[in-house]
Scaffold this active site. Structure first.
Site, PDB file in Angstrom:
ATOM      1  CE  LYS A 175      -2.660   3.367   1.547  1.00 42.86           C
ATOM      2  NZ  LYS A 175      -1.604   4.374   1.268  1.00 42.86           N
ATOM      3  N   GLY A 228       6.461   5.334   8.590  1.00 46.47           N
ATOM      4  CA  GLY A 228       5.630   6.537   8.541  1.00 46.47           C
ATOM      5  C   GLY A 228       5.587   7.224   9.890  1.00 46.47           C
ATOM      6  CB  SER A 229       3.052   9.453  11.363  1.00 45.77           C
ATOM      7  OG  SER A 229       1.899   8.634  11.377  1.00 45.77           O
ATOM      8  N   GLY A 233       2.009   4.357  13.240  1.00 49.38           N
ATOM      9  CA  GLY A 233       2.815   3.167  13.517  1.00 49.38           C
ATOM     10  C   GLY A 233       2.397   2.508  14.820  1.00 49.38           C
ATOM     11  CD  GLU A 250      13.026   3.270  10.952  1.00 48.26           C
ATOM     12  OE1 GLU A 250      13.301   4.341  11.497  1.00 48.26           O
ATOM     13  OE2 GLU A 250      13.443   2.160  11.348  1.00 48.26           O
ATOM     14  CB  CYS A 284      12.980   8.918   9.247  1.00 44.11           C
ATOM     15  SG  CYS A 284      13.860   7.793   8.198  1.00 44.11           S
ATOM     16  CD  GLU A 385       9.569  12.852  12.343  1.00 42.05           C
ATOM     17  OE1 GLU A 385      10.649  12.334  12.018  1.00 42.05           O
ATOM     18  OE2 GLU A 385       8.482  12.249  12.287  1.00 42.05           O
TER      19      GLU A 385
END
Ligand code: NAI
Ligand code: MG
Length: 493
Positions: A175, A228-229, A233, A250, A284, A385
């Site tokens: 996806k 992703g975020s 996650g 991750e 990241c 972040e």
């Protein structure tokens, strides 16, 4: 003609069943609609998973080195197609062409390395307590795996998940991110052209909350690998726990560069600018905090402000540009929310601080490279972040305070130190809480053959890339063979 970006299910490019396609917009000039990604619903995800499930038996019995040869061929196609893929990447995601080409080459390196792992899917022979007994372990694939990927490395991240998944004998439903459907299509096409059989690799375009969630929930999906975020996650990790499925995540970073008084300040400044403003801060591994000894603080900041002034924001297809836009309006708005929060928390803005609008830039999602000083570790902008070209400078006294500030965040992806003192280097290696660390080099970057990932809230599950990449995509069978068939060797119980 605007393009239509489709799903790839059981060897066919087909539209999803939803009625709300997603506009693919050029972030350097939001007047340009590149095309639309098809809208996928649960039924489309189900079709993709069924196709992957149907293809599993034959793919898993294809010898691993043969699987590896197919995957390796995809890596070569990435290189043959580097110009085409990179141009699409720049138009969709915004990063400058040189960065886009670098990403494609990185993707190719990763695939090349992981293809080689197909010849090293080794188990172990282990001595048994029983005589005439042969005991060993065997790596086996999981089945259908779901891969959910973000827009910031829309080529490399899918590649580094697809390659180990396939090499290990799993079948895949990817996806891809909403913002980068064309790159997702090009990545999958390269694997297909390399010879990945029908049903083994499937692509779902569409939204996270519908298509992504349906993939996580599907009972035939054995495991999920997500980048992703942090918020999504941790949500997927919780769903995986509830459903008894392994989840690899991750997630975010708040990566520090530590500059000690004896370090090479000029090199530290160059590394900081590269890490903070490169890829528009949308990595990241981006550098978001500079933790600088008070004795070199002013020298460091003055030089960094000069570097920030040299950055040329603009359309990444223009060779003069050195920094692209935010990927979309949501990311741009998030960055600009923080650009308001920082001064509200009392920072001093030494460079940037707002939108970049000169000339054509007003049509794109451009932000000036920003440097803040007077930052305290308790501020939100020092802990959360931001994912934009924004750097916070924190002043400290010596390595002990530097490490204490560096570790005082929930994230632990990557970090760097600038010092010439070997004792301090080892003190840093011992105490820093990051999964990757750099000495006298930027926080960004990683090589295909080394593990990539973070500690603390950044990472869940085995490291990606490098030899550890196969850990998530295999499980073990432990085999005992009594080769007399007589239990003469004794029995344990
Ligand atoms: P996101 O986490 O929402 O999206 C990443 C992927 O997850 C996309 O494919 C999305 O469709 C999918 N997704 C979203 N919701 C889902 C759900 N409920 N179930 C299953 N899949 C779902 O990230 P987003 O919104 O693009 O960015 C938000 C922030 O996340 C960024 O500002 C940045 O701080 C961070 N981020 C970190 C990345 C990294 O490299 N670690 C990459 C991208 C974003
Ligand atoms: Mg999101």
């Amino acid at each position: 003609m605007a393009e239509q970006f489709l799903n790839f299910i059981d060897g066919e490019w087909i539209a999803g069943s939803g009625s709300n396609p997603i506009a693919d917009i050029n972030p350097a000039d939001t007047r340009e609609v590149i095309g639309h990604a098809t809208d996928s619903l649960e039924a489309d995800v189900d079709a993709a998973v069924q196709a992957a499930h149907g293809a599993f038996a034959s793919w898993r019995s294809t010898p691993a080195p043969v699987r590896g040869q197919i995957v390796a061929a995809a890596g070569r196609l990435f290189l043959e197609r580097v110009d085409q893929i990179a141009e699409v990447l720049t138009r969709e995601e915004g990063k400058i062409l040189a960065e886009a080409k670098g990403e494609v080459r990185k993707g190719s390196n990763l695939v090349e390395f992981l293809a080689g792992e197909s010849r090293r899917l080794n188990g172990e022979t282990i001595p048994s307590e029983m005589s005439k007994t042969f005991a060993y372990t065997l790596r086996v694939p999981l089945g259908v795996v779901g891969l959910i990927t973000p827009w910031n490395f829309p080529m490399a991240i899918p590649a580094w998940k697809i390659a180990p998944a396939l090499v290990c004998g799993n079948t895949v439903v990817l996806k891809g991110a909403e913002q980068t459907p064309w790159v997702s299509q090009l990545v999958v096409q390269a694997f297909v052209d390399a010879g990945v059989p029908k049903g083994v690799l499937n692509l779902i375009q569409g939204r996270g909350e519908t298509a992504g969630a349906a993939l996580v929930e599907h009972p035939l999906v054995e495991a999920i690998s997500f980048t992703g975020s942090t918020e999504i996650g941790h949500h997927i990790y919780a769903r995986g726990a509830a459903l008894g499925k392994p989840v690899q995540c991750e997630l975010g970073g708040k990566n520090p560069i530590i500059v000690l008084a004896d370090g090479d300040v000029d090199m530290a400044v160059a590394a900081t600018a590269k890490g903070a403003f490169g890829s528009t801060g949308q990595r990241c591994t981006a550098t978001s905090r500079a933790i600088v000894d008070a004795r070199v603080h002013d020298q460091f900041v003055d030089a960094l402000v000069r570097e920030a002034g040299l950055v040329v924001p603009g359309n990444g297809l223009n060779p003069a540009t050195t920094m692209g836009p935010s990927v979309d309006q949501d990311q741009f708005d998030k960055v600009h929310e923080y650009l308001a929060i920082g001064p509200g928390e009392g920072v001093e803005t030494r460079a940037g601080g707002g939108r970049a609008t000169q000339g054509d830039l007003e049509f794109g999602l451009f932000t000036q490279p920003t440097v803040w000083t007077g930052v305290d570790r308790s501020m939100r902008i020092a802990r959360e972040e931001i994912f934009g070209p924004v750097l916070s400078v924190l002043s400290v006294d010596g390595i002990e305070e530097a490490l204490s500030v560096a570790n005082d965040v929930e994230y632990g992806l990557t970090s760097s130190i600038y010092t010439r003192d070997v004792n301090k280097v080892f003190e840093y290696i011992d105490h820093i809480e990051t999964g990757m660390l750099h000495v006298n080099s930027p926080t960004i970057g990683g090589e295909a053959q080394l593990p990539f990932g973070g500690m603390k809230r950044t990472g869940v599950g085995p490291r990606e890339q490098g030899p550890t990449a196969i850990e998530f995509f295999t499980e073990w069978k432990t085999v005992y063979i009594d080769y007399t068939g007589s239990m003469r060797g004794g029995n344990l119980y």
